[in-house]
Design a protein around this motif. Structure first.
Motif, short mmCIF file in Angstrom:
data_model
loop_
_atom_site.label_atom_id
_atom_site.label_comp_id
_atom_site.label_asym_id
_atom_site.label_seq_id
_atom_site.Cartn_x
_atom_site.Cartn_y
_atom_site.Cartn_z
N LEU A 1 0.83 -1.20 0.00
CA LEU A 1 0.00 0.00 0.00
C LEU A 1 0.87 1.25 0.00
O LEU A 1 0.58 2.24 -0.68
CB LEU A 1 -0.93 0.00 1.21
N GLY A 2 1.94 1.19 0.78
CA GLY A 2 2.88 2.31 0.83
C GLY A 2 3.55 2.56 -0.50
O GLY A 2 3.75 3.71 -0.91
N VAL A 3 3.92 1.49 -1.21
CA VAL A 3 4.55 1.63 -2.52
C VAL A 3 3.61 2.37 -3.48
O VAL A 3 4.02 3.30 -4.19
CB VAL A 3 4.92 0.25 -3.10
N VAL A 4 2.34 1.96 -3.50
CA VAL A 4 1.37 2.58 -4.40
C VAL A 4 1.15 4.05 -4.04
O VAL A 4 1.17 4.93 -4.91
CB VAL A 4 0.02 1.81 -4.36
N PHE A 5 0.94 4.33 -2.76
CA PHE A 5 0.65 5.69 -2.34
C PHE A 5 1.84 6.62 -2.56
O PHE A 5 1.69 7.74 -3.09
CB PHE A 5 0.24 5.72 -0.87
N LEU A 6 3.04 6.17 -2.20
CA LEU A 6 4.22 7.01 -2.39
C LEU A 6 4.52 7.21 -3.87
O LEU A 6 4.98 8.27 -4.29
CB LEU A 6 5.43 6.38 -1.68
N GLY A 7 4.26 6.17 -4.67
CA GLY A 7 4.44 6.32 -6.11
C GLY A 7 3.51 7.37 -6.68
O GLY A 7 3.89 8.17 -7.55
N TRP A 8 2.27 7.39 -6.18
CA TRP A 8 1.30 8.39 -6.62
C TRP A 8 1.75 9.80 -6.23
O TRP A 8 1.67 10.73 -7.04
CB TRP A 8 -0.06 8.06 -6.00
N ILE B 1 11.97 6.24 -2.16
CA ILE B 1 11.42 5.54 -1.00
C ILE B 1 10.47 4.43 -1.45
O ILE B 1 10.47 3.33 -0.90
CB ILE B 1 10.69 6.54 -0.07
N ALA B 2 9.65 4.71 -2.47
CA ALA B 2 8.73 3.70 -2.99
C ALA B 2 9.49 2.50 -3.55
O ALA B 2 9.11 1.34 -3.31
CB ALA B 2 7.84 4.30 -4.08
N VAL B 3 10.57 2.76 -4.27
CA VAL B 3 11.39 1.67 -4.82
C VAL B 3 12.04 0.87 -3.69
O VAL B 3 12.10 -0.36 -3.74
CB VAL B 3 12.46 2.24 -5.77
N GLN B 4 12.51 1.56 -2.67
CA GLN B 4 13.11 0.87 -1.52
C GLN B 4 12.10 -0.03 -0.83
O GLN B 4 12.41 -1.17 -0.46
CB GLN B 4 13.69 1.88 -0.53
N LEU B 5 10.89 0.49 -0.65
CA LEU B 5 9.84 -0.32 -0.03
C LEU B 5 9.49 -1.53 -0.89
O LEU B 5 9.33 -2.64 -0.39
CB LEU B 5 8.58 0.52 0.19
N ALA B 6 9.39 -1.32 -2.21
CA ALA B 6 9.05 -2.41 -3.11
C ALA B 6 10.12 -3.50 -3.07
O ALA B 6 9.83 -4.70 -3.19
CB ALA B 6 8.88 -1.90 -4.54
#
Length: 205
Positions: free
Chosen positions: A75-82, A192-197
């Motif tokens: 969920l964090g990856v999607v939201f931060l990517g947005w 950050i999104a890439v790191q989370l993913a």
């Protein structure tokens, strides 16, 4: 007691100062003077609540729910990517210089909900506040003083972000300057999104 307080101040301060999703979001609001104190205050409150919960037993519950952290991660990856795409779009498309009157572009409710999302959808927040920080606090003589120190670090840092960003906004009112700010925030959010993913959770609170 003083030693426990200072340990909490230094440990929590060192963790939250690292540029992450929360910090980038609050700073962006502050530069736009867009209900930034609401966002900063919410970050302070959630930090204090989570650290207190971690110090008094919540960390044991978290360790039994790896699936919940995994769901939050994506969920964090999607939201931060947005958020990253929005900021990068503003950086490339450009927009008018900042003005105090523009601070009403987003409602308080929207800012509060977005701040909560940036906070609760980042599993590193839970690893830091419910596991890492309490693991240090458990070794202190006074748990209460340690939590007070950790809370003070959060209050000082987010107050500095909110106040400093708003103070600098008159000098950052030119379209070119704001393109740079949006671009920087977008890149940080994307990293950050890439790191989370990739499961690289360290240092992105």
């Amino acid at each position: 007691m003083l030693e426990s307080y200072l340990t909490g101040l230094v440990v929590c301060g060192g963790i939250i100062i690292a540029i992450g999703a929360q910090n980038a979001y609050v700073l962006g609001l502050a530069v736009r003077r867009e209900h930034h104190w609401w966002s900063a205050g919410l970050c302070m409150g959630t930090d204090l609540l989570l650290v207190s919960a971690g110090m008094f037993g919540m960390s044991a519950v978290l360790l039994t729910m790896p699936g919940a952290l995994e769901a939050l991660r994506w969920l964090g990856v999607v939201f931060l990517g947005w958020l990253a795409l929005q900021a990068l779009h503003r950086a490339t498309a450009g927009r008018q210089g900042l003005a105090v009157a523009e601070a009403r572009g987003h409602s308080v409710t929207r800012v509060v909900l977005a701040t909560l999302a940036v906070t609760v959808l980042n599993p590193q927040v839970y690893l830091d506040t419910l596991l890492l920080i309490p693991s240090v606090g458990a070794q202190q003589d006074s748990a209460g003083a340690f939590v007070a120190g950790a809370g003070s670090a959060s209050i000082l840092w987010f107050s500095l972000l909110a106040w400093g960003g708003a103070l600098l906004s008159p000098w950052l009112s030119r379209p070119r300057a704001w393109r740079v700010i949006d671009g920087g925030i977008g890149v940080m959010m994307a990293i950050i999104a890439v790191q989370l993913a990739g499961g690289e959770l360290g240092g992105v609170a």
